[in-house]
Design an enzyme around this catalytic site. Structure first.
Site, mmCIF file in Angstrom:
data_model
loop_
_atom_site.group_PDB
_atom_site.id
_atom_site.type_symbol
_atom_site.label_atom_id
_atom_site.label_comp_id
_atom_site.label_asym_id
_atom_site.label_seq_id
_atom_site.Cartn_x
_atom_site.Cartn_y
_atom_site.Cartn_z
ATOM 1 N N HIS A 129 0.824 -1.213 0.000
ATOM 2 C CA HIS A 129 0.000 0.000 0.000
ATOM 3 C C HIS A 129 0.856 1.260 0.000
ATOM 4 O O HIS A 129 0.431 2.310 -0.459
ATOM 5 C CB HIS A 129 -0.918 0.030 1.227
ATOM 6 C CG HIS A 129 -1.745 -1.200 1.384
ATOM 7 N ND1 HIS A 129 -2.700 -1.572 0.471
ATOM 8 C CD2 HIS A 129 -1.768 -2.160 2.348
ATOM 9 C CE1 HIS A 129 -3.270 -2.704 0.871
ATOM 10 N NE2 HIS A 129 -2.721 -3.076 2.000
ATOM 11 N N HIS A 172 2.275 8.876 1.122
ATOM 12 C CA HIS A 172 1.206 8.759 0.120
ATOM 13 C C HIS A 172 1.604 9.681 -1.028
ATOM 14 O O HIS A 172 2.144 10.765 -0.784
ATOM 15 C CB HIS A 172 -0.139 9.184 0.711
ATOM 16 C CG HIS A 172 -0.533 8.384 1.914
ATOM 17 N ND1 HIS A 172 -1.317 7.254 1.840
ATOM 18 C CD2 HIS A 172 -0.230 8.535 3.232
ATOM 19 C CE1 HIS A 172 -1.482 6.747 3.057
ATOM 20 N NE2 HIS A 172 -0.825 7.510 3.923
ATOM 21 N N THR A 182 -6.017 6.736 7.984
ATOM 22 C CA THR A 182 -6.526 6.976 6.624
ATOM 23 C C THR A 182 -6.509 5.703 5.782
ATOM 24 O O THR A 182 -6.831 5.737 4.604
ATOM 25 C CB THR A 182 -5.705 8.064 5.908
ATOM 26 O OG1 THR A 182 -4.353 7.604 5.750
ATOM 27 C CG2 THR A 182 -5.715 9.374 6.698
ATOM 28 N N THR A 183 -6.107 4.601 6.390
ATOM 29 C CA THR A 183 -6.164 3.288 5.747
ATOM 30 C C THR A 183 -6.907 2.339 6.677
ATOM 31 O O THR A 183 -6.917 2.549 7.900
ATOM 32 C CB THR A 183 -4.749 2.721 5.498
ATOM 33 O OG1 THR A 183 -4.030 2.703 6.735
ATOM 34 C CG2 THR A 183 -3.986 3.560 4.481
#
EC number: 4.2.1.1
Length: 264
Positions: free
Chosen positions: A66, A98, A201-202
């Protein structure tokens, strides 16, 4: 598919579908958010942010499918964030990034609707109150994440140590030793910040995070940014999918107040 591999950033497994497996995705304190600077409330009672980072606490660098993540030794309080909105020190557990395919998007938080090409998250946990990271991650005051925006421009010399290691973890589920990296070199000069109560946020999207988003971005070069984009979401045996656009879009504020440590 089990565990953390049942979600991603694609059309079928991306953020708009996370609520099916993680209903908290539609909760009241989800992250990231769009920070509207004119609506942030200056709070003179907020303490200055203090980041005490020891030089040789990093352990490894990993492609978890991820993002790319650097893990730290969090067995004691040598590498902590304190002050700001926090009561007591929070230990650094890991940092990750990110980023977008192109430079006009990539960050998770936005400021007045503006995205940045990338966002660094330094994830800390409340070891004074909780005995493990997992326990803290499930508690409303368990985590503190410092967010740093990245924009492209001049090369960031200290970032080379990290970007030069990315080739070792190009594929999902690869890991390499990564010692003596001090994340302090990735922080901007200014410690001005916004803060609000939010979430991971995941997935599992736990509503356990005090967010501290630094106002001033850091700069890295386009060449350094491209090294992040050369990572893969996929394993060596799979069809190659480049790791880009691994960000969740802003979530509704739902009445939360964003505080600012500075006067606009």
């Amino acid at each position: 598919m089990t565990g953390h591999h049942c979600w991603g950033y694609g059309q079928d497994d991306g953020p708009s579908n996370w609520h099916k497996l993680y209903p908290i995705a539609q909760g009241d304190r989800q992250s990231p958010i769009n920070i509207i600077s004119s609506q942030a409330v200056y709070s003179p009672s907020l303490q200055p942010l203090e980041l005490f980072y020891e030089a040789c606490m990093s352990l490894s660098i990993t492609n978890n499918g991820h993002s790319v993540q650097v893990d730290f030794n969090d067995s004691d309080d040598r590498t902590v964030v304190s002050g700001g909105p926090l009561e007591g020190p929070y230990r650094l557990k890991q940092l990750h990034f990110h980023w977008g395919k192109k430079r006009d998007m990539g960050s998770e938080h936005t400021v007045d609707g503006k995205s940045f090409p990338s966002e660094l998250h330094l994830v800390h946990w409340n070891a004074k109150k909780y005995s493990t990271f997992g326990e803290a991650a499930a508690a409303p005051d368990g985590l503190a994440v410092v967010g740093v925006f990245l924009e492209t421009g001049d090369e960031h010399p200290s970032m080379n140590r990290l970007t030069d290691a990315l080739y070792m973890v190009r594929f999902k589920d690869t890991k390499a030793q990564f010692s003596c990296f001090n994340p302090k070199c990735l922080l901007p000069t200014s410690r001005h910040y916004w803060t609000y109560p939010g979430s991971l946020t995941t997935p599992p999207l736990s509503e356990s995070v005090t967010w501290i988003v630094l106002r001033e971005p850091i700069r890295i070069s386009e060449r350094q940014m491209e090294k992040f984009r050369s990572l893969l979401f996929t394993s060596e045996d799979d069809e190659r999918i480049h790791m880009v656009d691994n960000f969740r879009p802003p979530q509704p504020l739902k009445g939360r107040v964003v505080k600012a440590s500075f006067q606009a």
